[in-house]
Design an enzyme around this catalytic site. Structure first.
Site, PDB file in Angstrom:
ATOM      1  N   VAL A   1      23.090 -39.818   0.608  1.00  0.00           N
ATOM      2  CA  VAL A   1      22.076 -40.409   1.501  1.00  0.00           C
ATOM      3  C   VAL A   1      22.667 -40.732   2.874  1.00  0.00           C
ATOM      4  CG1 VAL A   1      20.440 -42.321   1.821  1.00  0.00           C
ATOM      5  CG2 VAL A   1      20.920 -41.484  -0.482  1.00  0.00           C
TER       6      VAL A   1
ATOM      7  N   GLU B   1      19.566 -27.803   5.491  1.00  0.00           N
ATOM      8  CA  GLU B   1      19.810 -27.321   4.134  1.00  0.00           C
ATOM      9  C   GLU B   1      19.787 -25.796   4.131  1.00  0.00           C
ATOM     10  OE1 GLU B   1      20.312 -29.581   1.345  1.00  0.00           O
ATOM     11  OE2 GLU B   1      20.650 -30.619   3.215  1.00  0.00           O
TER      12      GLU B   1
ATOM     13  N   LYS C   1      16.469 -38.454  -1.214  1.00  0.00           N
ATOM     14  CA  LYS C   1      17.314 -39.564  -0.751  1.00  0.00           C
ATOM     15  C   LYS C   1      16.622 -40.909  -1.014  1.00  0.00           C
ATOM     16  CE  LYS C   1      19.702 -36.736   2.671  1.00  0.00           C
ATOM     17  NZ  LYS C   1      19.622 -36.129   4.006  1.00  0.00           N
TER      18      LYS C   1
ATOM     19  N   THR D   1      29.551 -26.252   4.345  1.00  0.00           N
ATOM     20  CA  THR D   1      29.851 -27.272   5.363  1.00  0.00           C
ATOM     21  C   THR D   1      30.524 -28.498   4.737  1.00  0.00           C
ATOM     22  OG1 THR D   1      27.892 -26.547   6.568  1.00  0.00           O
ATOM     23  CG2 THR D   1      28.798 -28.673   7.189  1.00  0.00           C
ATOM     24  N   VAL D   2      29.954 -28.992   3.647  1.00  0.00           N
ATOM     25  CA  VAL D   2      30.476 -30.236   3.051  1.00  0.00           C
ATOM     26  C   VAL D   2      31.830 -29.992   2.384  1.00  0.00           C
ATOM     27  CG1 VAL D   2      30.017 -32.080   1.383  1.00  0.00           C
ATOM     28  CG2 VAL D   2      28.143 -31.146   2.741  1.00  0.00           C
TER      29      VAL D   2
ATOM     30  N   ASP E   1      14.039 -33.228   1.156  1.00  0.00           N
ATOM     31  CA  ASP E   1      15.395 -33.797   1.239  1.00  0.00           C
ATOM     32  C   ASP E   1      15.313 -35.329   1.399  1.00  0.00           C
ATOM     33  OD1 ASP E   1      18.430 -33.267   1.946  1.00  0.00           O
ATOM     34  OD2 ASP E   1      17.676 -34.581   3.521  1.00  0.00           O
TER      35      ASP E   1
HETATM   36  N1  HSE Z   1      20.002 -31.367   5.633  1.00  0.00           N
HETATM   37  C1  HSE Z   1      20.414 -32.724   5.522  1.00  0.00           C
HETATM   38  C2  HSE Z   1      19.927 -33.466   6.764  1.00  0.00           C
HETATM   39  C3  HSE Z   1      21.903 -32.784   5.390  1.00  0.00           C
HETATM   40  O1  HSE Z   1      19.566 -32.800   7.749  1.00  0.00           O
HETATM   41  O2  HSE Z   1      19.898 -34.687   6.766  1.00  0.00           O
HETATM   42  C4  HSE Z   1      22.446 -34.156   5.083  1.00  0.00           C
HETATM   43  O3  HSE Z   1      21.986 -34.634   3.854  1.00  0.00           O
END
Ligand code: HSE
Length: 411
Positions: free
Chosen positions: A130, A188, A203, A12-13, A199
């Site tokens: 983040v 993710e 961050k 995706t990124v 996650d």
């Molecule tokens: N899986 C992460 C979220 C992606 O849902 O925030 C962005 O960092």
């Protein structure tokens, strides 16, 4: 003259970055005075069809990329610590600027990479680690240099916030809401990282280093995900005028940091109440300006690409500003989120089990209460009754002031 970019990863990124470099070619050229070209893309599976121009090197071998005759910027859009860390070290040693969206890797190795970049006089952009497209890192790095940050609170996992919103608004099950978040490219690769708070934890560690110049002792930071939040609890909270939000928090008290990652409740008056779906928001409390709230899309292809593209200009124009402020080592205490944690929604115990140490302010249902107590007592009770789930009410003092407005059932 061109700026040659390699993109590591085409999920995706990576794909979002590739496409945005094409769609915003003229803006990039006008800002940098040079054309930006994707020279190479690192992929994992060479059987997949991808929409990448023919003149771009597509390879599964990082050595082919690092040995290109010209390479200026390496964008890390890979998931996980390894091999990303190793690739980025090689890129810095070769003299490339690097940009990363990889929070797990950067939470673990950010300091090492920033030091290495300093040594090799290149820059690192990590805005995309983040809160997706929300420019919180550069706000802290560039725009709040004199302010002393006292506290940061944030909704920084788009998937969790999306699931909580879908469950409340559309009465979706947890599983269906998560599936949708995966389909939309928010979650993710392993969604456990989202729903169990890992996650968000990574961050928070990145934010902490930028804001306080220090990485706390990870083991001392409470990390709780959203999996204990049932549809019933969401409905109960809604009826009381609260919403569940998954919030990271880190605050400075003297020479200590207090950090947590956990679900909390907020009332209508809290800035996070209306942060819905995949939106993220970050509150920064600092001594000169007071509170700033930044809000925007926290995950997905183009919000994340936006953060990377802005970093592309930043690293190209910046003069190796890798140094983050440094502070003496600070201890981190495990406490619940927010500065006012006196009120809690708790569930999974009876009134008799709560007594004598905790007296409910209100009984919402058989085993659900609003209580006013200390963190220590809650933690003690949770040890005694593992079935107990507890959620601090961030702006809980309002319950005392306007108790009748919020509480529908009296005891
Ligand atoms: N899986 C992460 C979220 C992606 O849902 O925030 C962005 O960092």
């Amino acid at each position: 003259m061109t700026v040659k970019v390699a993109i590591l990863g085409f999920g995706t990124v990576g794909e979002g970055v590739y496409r945005t470099i094409q769609t915003h070619e003229s803006e990039l050229e006008a800002l940098l005075g040079k054309k930006v070209e994707v020279a190479a893309v690192l992929i994992k599976n060479n059987q997949k069809e991808r929409k990448i121009a023919k003149d771009v090197l597509i390879t599964t071998d990082f050595n082919e990329i690092i040995n290109l005759s010209q390479l200026d910027i390496v964008v890390d859009a890979i998931v996980g610590k390894d091999p990303a860390f190793n690739y980025l070290k090689q890129a810095i040693e070769r003299g490339c600027h690097i940009i990363t969206a990889n929070k797990e890797m950067f939470a673990h190795h950010g300091k090492e990479l920033l030091d290495l970049a300093e040594e090799h006089q290149v820059s690192i952009g990590f805005e995309a680690t983040v809160a997706g497209g929300v420019p919180i890192i550069q706000t802290l790095r560039q725009l709040l240099k004199v302010n002393r940050v006292q506290q940061i609170q944030g909704i920084v996992n788009g998937t969790s916030n999306f699931i909580l919103t879908e469950m409340r608004e559309k009465k979706q099950s947890f599983a269906d809401a998560l599936k949708l978040a995966q389909e939309k490219g928010f979650a993710e690769a392993d969604p456990t990282n989202d729903v169990e708070g890992f996650d968000a934890f990574y961050k928070l560690m990145v934010l902490s280093r930028v804001a306080f110049g220090n990485a706390p002792n990870w083991k001392a930071v409470e990390r709780v995900g959203i999996t204990s939040i049932t549809s019933d609890l969401i409905e109960t909270a809604d009826q009381l005028g609260f919403r569940f939000k998954h919030v990271v928090s880190i605050q400075k008290e003297g020479d200590k940091l207090i950090g947590s990652v956990r679900p909390v409740l907020v009332s209508k008056s809290h800035p996070f109440y209306h942060v819905e779906g995949v939106e993220n928001a970050v509150n920064v409390f600092s001594d000169i300006v007071g509170r700033i709230t930044l809000q925007g899309p926290g995950a997905g292809m183009f919000p994340t690409a936006s953060a990377v593209i802005e970093d592309l200009v930043y690293v190209s124009q910046s003069n190796q500003q890798n140094k983050l402020q440094t502070n003496p080592v600070i201890e981190v205490l495990p406490l619940a989120a927010g500065s006012v944690n006196n009120f809690w929604l708790i569930s999974g115990v009876s009134k008799t089990e709560l007594s004598p140490s905790i007296h409910p302010v209100d009984q919402v249902s058989d085993q659900t209460f609003i209580v006013e107590t200390t963190d220590e007592e809650i933690l003690q009770k949770a040890k005694e009754f593992p079935s107990l789930s507890y959620y601090p009410i961030l702006d809980g003092t309002q319950i005392l002031q306007n108790k009748k407005e919020y509480l529908t059932v009296t005891i």
